[in-house]
Motif scaffolding. Sequence first.
Motif, PDB file in Angstrom:
ATOM      1  N   GLY A  95      88.112  22.252  38.933  1.00 50.41           N
ATOM      2  CA  GLY A  95      89.063  22.703  39.947  1.00 50.41           C
ATOM      3  C   GLY A  95      88.412  23.629  40.961  1.00 50.41           C
ATOM      4  O   GLY A  95      88.625  23.500  42.169  1.00 50.41           O
ATOM      5  N   LYS A  96      87.603  24.559  40.491  1.00 52.13           N
ATOM      6  CA  LYS A  96      86.919  25.489  41.398  1.00 52.13           C
ATOM      7  C   LYS A  96      85.953  24.749  42.311  1.00 52.13           C
ATOM      8  O   LYS A  96      85.859  25.052  43.501  1.00 52.13           O
ATOM      9  CB  LYS A  96      86.174  26.557  40.605  1.00 52.13           C
ATOM     10  N   LEU A  98      86.136  21.588  43.235  1.00 56.15           N
ATOM     11  CA  LEU A  98      86.924  20.814  44.193  1.00 56.15           C
ATOM     12  C   LEU A  98      87.468  21.697  45.315  1.00 56.15           C
ATOM     13  O   LEU A  98      87.404  21.330  46.488  1.00 56.15           O
ATOM     14  CB  LEU A  98      88.075  20.095  43.490  1.00 56.15           C
ATOM     15  N   ILE A  99      87.993  22.844  44.965  1.00 57.12           N
ATOM     16  CA  ILE A  99      88.533  23.766  45.982  1.00 57.12           C
ATOM     17  C   ILE A  99      87.425  24.219  46.920  1.00 57.12           C
ATOM     18  O   ILE A  99      87.591  24.232  48.138  1.00 57.12           O
ATOM     19  CB  ILE A  99      89.238  24.961  45.315  1.00 57.12           C
ATOM     20  N   ALA A 100      86.250  24.567  46.367  1.00 60.11           N
ATOM     21  CA  ALA A 100      85.128  24.983  47.210  1.00 60.11           C
ATOM     22  C   ALA A 100      84.708  23.851  48.136  1.00 60.11           C
ATOM     23  O   ALA A 100      84.418  24.077  49.318  1.00 60.11           O
ATOM     24  CB  ALA A 100      83.958  25.429  46.343  1.00 60.11           C
ATOM     25  N   ILE A 102      86.619  21.356  49.270  1.00 56.35           N
ATOM     26  CA  ILE A 102      87.663  21.159  50.277  1.00 56.35           C
ATOM     27  C   ILE A 102      87.564  22.233  51.359  1.00 56.35           C
ATOM     28  O   ILE A 102      87.654  21.940  52.553  1.00 56.35           O
ATOM     29  CB  ILE A 102      89.057  21.146  49.612  1.00 56.35           C
ATOM     30  N   VAL A 103      87.359  23.475  50.949  1.00 59.90           N
ATOM     31  CA  VAL A 103      87.233  24.574  51.913  1.00 59.90           C
ATOM     32  C   VAL A 103      85.998  24.364  52.787  1.00 59.90           C
ATOM     33  O   VAL A 103      86.064  24.506  54.015  1.00 59.90           O
ATOM     34  CB  VAL A 103      87.178  25.943  51.188  1.00 59.90           C
TER      35      VAL A 103
END
Length: 115
Positions: A95-96, A98-100, A102-103
């Motif tokens: 999850g981390k 993926l979020i990184a 996307i950002v």
Amino acid sequence: MKYAELLGQARDAITVRRVFGDPYESDGAVVIPAASVGGGGGGGGGTGDGADGRGEGEGLAFGMGAEPVGAFVLRDGKLTWHPALDVNAIIATVGKVLIAGIVAFAVTRRGKRRD
């Protein structure tokens, strides 16, 4: 509870029996579960005047945690290690990432639109 009593309980809590569980048999193999165990504590004391003019004080705390890390398996005279799979840690890490990603994608795309 007095200091000596709490320290005695802490000593009893951190033993090899907390790290390695009781061996048991499963499908012709002996399984010995293992865990990572940690703990810590702190204490206080006191003398002198309190807010109301009386000297007193005392304090002691202890905490402990454990999580499974895997098991030793003895089958046909051969000992093997089988690590525990922490699905929650894997999900959190993915999850981390993926979020990184996307950002980072959003930031780079935003910068390209301005050009």
